[in-house]
Design a protein around this motif. Sequence first.
Motif, PDB file in Angstrom:
ATOM      1  N   THR A 141      35.634  39.866  34.933  1.00 32.82           N
ATOM      2  CA  THR A 141      35.499  40.967  35.903  1.00 32.82           C
ATOM      3  C   THR A 141      36.306  42.195  35.523  1.00 32.82           C
ATOM      4  O   THR A 141      37.309  42.097  34.821  1.00 32.82           O
ATOM      5  CB  THR A 141      35.904  40.497  37.323  1.00 32.82           C
ATOM      6  N   ALA A 142      35.819  43.325  36.000  1.00 34.14           N
ATOM      7  CA  ALA A 142      36.605  44.548  36.031  1.00 34.14           C
ATOM      8  C   ALA A 142      37.525  44.451  37.242  1.00 34.14           C
ATOM      9  O   ALA A 142      37.346  43.584  38.107  1.00 34.14           O
ATOM     10  CB  ALA A 142      35.682  45.754  36.185  1.00 34.14           C
ATOM     11  N   LEU A 143      38.491  45.337  37.314  1.00 34.60           N
ATOM     12  CA  LEU A 143      39.343  45.428  38.498  1.00 34.60           C
ATOM     13  C   LEU A 143      38.524  45.996  39.657  1.00 34.60           C
ATOM     14  O   LEU A 143      37.745  46.921  39.470  1.00 34.60           O
ATOM     15  CB  LEU A 143      40.517  46.366  38.199  1.00 34.60           C
ATOM     16  N   PHE A 144      38.676  45.431  40.831  1.00 32.31           N
ATOM     17  CA  PHE A 144      38.077  46.035  42.028  1.00 32.31           C
ATOM     18  C   PHE A 144      39.025  45.794  43.208  1.00 32.31           C
ATOM     19  O   PHE A 144      39.722  44.772  43.261  1.00 32.31           O
ATOM     20  CB  PHE A 144      36.669  45.488  42.309  1.00 32.31           C
ATOM     21  N   SER A 145      39.054  46.773  44.139  1.00 34.15           N
ATOM     22  CA  SER A 145      40.098  46.722  45.163  1.00 34.15           C
ATOM     23  C   SER A 145      39.875  45.615  46.183  1.00 34.15           C
ATOM     24  O   SER A 145      40.805  45.217  46.877  1.00 34.15           O
ATOM     25  CB  SER A 145      40.241  48.080  45.855  1.00 34.15           C
ATOM     26  N   ASP A 146      38.648  45.070  46.262  1.00 37.95           N
ATOM     27  CA  ASP A 146      38.427  43.963  47.197  1.00 37.95           C
ATOM     28  C   ASP A 146      39.078  42.654  46.734  1.00 37.95           C
ATOM     29  O   ASP A 146      39.033  41.661  47.461  1.00 37.95           O
ATOM     30  CB  ASP A 146      36.935  43.754  47.467  1.00 37.95           C
ATOM     31  N   MET A 147      39.703  42.672  45.576  1.00 37.32           N
ATOM     32  CA  MET A 147      40.526  41.509  45.201  1.00 37.32           C
ATOM     33  C   MET A 147      41.619  41.312  46.249  1.00 37.32           C
ATOM     34  O   MET A 147      42.084  40.203  46.483  1.00 37.32           O
ATOM     35  CB  MET A 147      41.156  41.724  43.828  1.00 37.32           C
ATOM     36  N   LYS A 148      42.012  42.416  46.888  1.00 35.39           N
ATOM     37  CA  LYS A 148      42.984  42.370  47.976  1.00 35.39           C
ATOM     38  C   LYS A 148      42.441  41.516  49.117  1.00 35.39           C
ATOM     39  O   LYS A 148      43.145  40.715  49.721  1.00 35.39           O
ATOM     40  CB  LYS A 148      43.199  43.806  48.472  1.00 35.39           C
ATOM     41  N   LEU A 149      41.167  41.726  49.414  1.00 32.25           N
ATOM     42  CA  LEU A 149      40.488  40.981  50.484  1.00 32.25           C
ATOM     43  C   LEU A 149      40.424  39.489  50.123  1.00 32.25           C
ATOM     44  O   LEU A 149      40.689  38.626  50.977  1.00 32.25           O
ATOM     45  CB  LEU A 149      39.082  41.552  50.648  1.00 32.25           C
ATOM     46  N   ILE A 150      40.101  39.202  48.886  1.00 31.23           N
ATOM     47  CA  ILE A 150      40.054  37.800  48.435  1.00 31.23           C
ATOM     48  C   ILE A 150      41.431  37.161  48.630  1.00 31.23           C
ATOM     49  O   ILE A 150      41.549  36.043  49.133  1.00 31.23           O
ATOM     50  CB  ILE A 150      39.591  37.721  46.958  1.00 31.23           C
TER      51      ILE A 150
END
Length: 228
Positions: A141-150
């Motif tokens: 994966t690329a970085l995405f800000s919804d990793m915060k949500l995960i």
Amino acid sequence: MRAEWIGHAAWLIEGKDKIAIDPFIVGNPKTERKPSSVHCDIVVVTHGHSDHLGDAVEIAKKNDATVCAIYEIAEYLESQGVKTEPMNKGGSVKVKSTRVRLVEAVHSGDYLPPKGAKVSGGAACGAVVESGKTVYHAGDTALFSDMKLIGQLYRPDLALLPIGDRYTMGPREAGWAAAFVEAPMTVPMHYSTWPAIEADPFEFEEHCRKKGYKGEVTILNPGESMKF
Ligand code: NI
Ligand code: MN
């Protein structure tokens, strides 16, 4: 729980069940293992690229294991005589005592493979595996800000993040990812398998600190295990 880094993105997680994630063994220059040495109850495939789908068919059949994968990959695996739990991003299934969820990953994979190819189409995913404790395997994966949500939704105890650049995040982006997910332990993966994805895990660790990640960065050699 115990986690063994087979090498590249391949892991063997031992919790309530034994779970093989992205079991790429044959052709993986970082492991001496044979597919027959992988014993598991469940196989999780994040996407259809051959360095992730790997030896899922052989391993699943030999162990009578269920493969959890996105619908299109499950369909392909069923055609190969493999027992599957077809699913999609955002959903989860329970197999034995383990809950497997597929989550977002920003990566390719949604293509039609040529007939007879040993790769399969289907959107690329990350996986959250709860089997006593919880592991987030980010897939490619690329970085995405919804990793915060995960991180906030599933509170993983261990995050496995790709840092090899070119096809995924590099050390800098992965440092941001570790800070977004906030798992108490993070391990870099998917780097230096081949020269094209050479990366320095200590550079990743530095970026984690710069971003204020307070957990533990554990740098493993392929074949090594850790407790968490
Ligand atoms: Ni990939
Ligand atoms: Mn890959």
